[in-house]
Design a protein around this motif. Structure first.
Motif: not given
Length: 414
Positions: A226-246
């Protein structure tokens, strides 16, 4: 929402409705659950839960099924509760830099289909929406698009847009309030209205990389966390956080801009105006430049990945340096948010262990000792459909989709 089920509106009826809402919300958010799992998440007593579930099954809002298992075990199979698939469908659309991807999922969290199509980078929004409509039409008719999902039998599944309840949409870059100066600068200020006119349903808009993070937490590599750090390595670099399932957006929708964390203050100038951002070192174009500087001859990211697969020394050396830089950045973010799982996605993640092993090594090196064994690094599993699926997860998590779920058949009409 549930007024059709209860003619009275006393305190007990309102309490029951509250319990029903809790059960429906959990199934909408998490997908199929056993009664035991439902009891743990809802906090309802066993007697109350079974009574509420029985009523929802009778009404047609919830269905009961037994998941398929390859090896039959002793004892009675565990039944799973899920929302009635016929109660509606949610659609996700990802407007990437050079492609449109669509996906559809019913309310039982079953992926009905997906499709995608590339386009020129300067294509107008109305033309991109036309592509999305055409791709969804291909799912509606069951005809496969350029990339299409199926039910495993080789036949594309049909999407019934008459049951559509909402659309989740991913776009490149920060997302802010429609009509704001930032939205106007991105050219997306009129997109929600354009989509509402085409589909006639509510539209939820978010950054497509953040949506990919949510999708990996719901259906992909981090579905057990339920706590996830996502990193995308593509033409740009960005990511996202899922905290407590949200999904965590941050103020003004600026969360997840990991590509603009400074790695080398004396480095190259970034598009954001700063110097030495991670994006100047780990984006596909940056990696390709570094490979050429090391003596490599690849002319495209695909050729670079082929070189890495063939264990080309300069390619492996570049990936080791990039992995070390990425791992250091991820460690700093981990100290701030404490995820249980890190998911690395994007085209560069296709390099596999040649990238992920240096990432993990640097991560362990920079993390404080107490945290080193509490974070798993995984490769993303959902591919190009991830952001579209994340749009659907956004809809399932945040909108009341069960307003018109099937009502019980009265004895008079039976």
């Amino acid at each position: 929402m549930l007024s059709g089920m209860h003619p009275h509106d006393g305190p007990l009826t309102r309490l029951r409705r509250s319990h029903e809402q809790s059960v429906l919300e959990l199934l909408r958010k998490y997908g199929p659950l056993s009664r035991a799992e439902m009891g743990t998440r809802s906090g309802l007593s066993r007697t109350t839960l079974y009574d509420i579930v029985a009523g929802l099954v009778t009404s047609g809002a919830v269905v009961v099924g037994t998941p398929y298992v390859e090896a039959r075990k002793r004892g009675r199979p565990v039944e799973k509760l899920s929302l009635n698939p016929a109660a509606g469908e949610a659609v996700g659309i990802d407007f990437a830099r050079r492609a449109v991807h669509v996906a559809a999922v019913n309310l039982a969290h079953e992926v009905v289909g997906s499709a995608g199509e590339g386009h020129a980078a300067d294509l107008s929004w109305p033309e991109r929406v036309d592509i999305a409509v055409r791709l969804l039409d291909s799912l509606t008719t069951g005809a496969p698009g350029p990339e299409s999902g199926s039910d495993g039998s080789g036949r594309a599944q049909a999407v019934h847009l008459g049951a559509l309840r909402a659309i989740g949409v991913g776009v490149v870059g920060p997302t802010t309030d429609p009509g704001s100066e930032s939205a106007h600068a991105q050219g997306i200020d009129g997109l929600p209205d354009l989509l509402r006119k085409r589909f006639g349903v509510p539209v939820l808009l978010d950054n497509n990389t953040r949506l990919a993070a949510l999708a990996e937490a719901v259906w992909g590599a981090a579905a057990d966390s339920s706590d996830v750090l996502y990193l995308r390595l593509s033409h740009g670099v960005g990511g996202g956080l899922v905290v407590g399932g949200a999904l965590h957006r941050g103020r003004h929708g600026l969360s997840g801009e990991f590509g603009h964390i400074t790695v080398d203050p004396a480095g190259e100038r970034c598009e954001c105006g700063k110097t030495g951002c991670l994006e100047t070192l780990a984006s596909l174009d940056a990696v390709l430049r570094r490979y050429r500087a090391a003596g490599g001859g690849a002319d495209s990211p695909a050729q670079f990945l082929d070189a890495a697969t063939a264990a080309d020394p300069p390619a492996l050396e570049v990936l080791a340096r990039v992995g070390s830089e990425v791992g250091g950045v991820l460690a700093a973010i981990c100290h701030a948010v404490g995820p249980g799982v890190i998911v690395v996605g994007g085209e560069l993640a296709q390099a596999g262990d040649a990238l992920l092993e240096p990432v993990e090594q640097a991560l362990r090196q920079h993390l404080m000792p107490l945290a080193r064994h509490h974070v798993d690094v995984r490769r993303a599993t959902l591919g190009e459909a991830g952001s579209a699926l994340g749009g659907i997860a956004l809809v399932l998590h945040e909108t009341p989709l069960l307003t018109h779920y099937p009502q019980p058949v009265s004895e008079e009409n039976a």
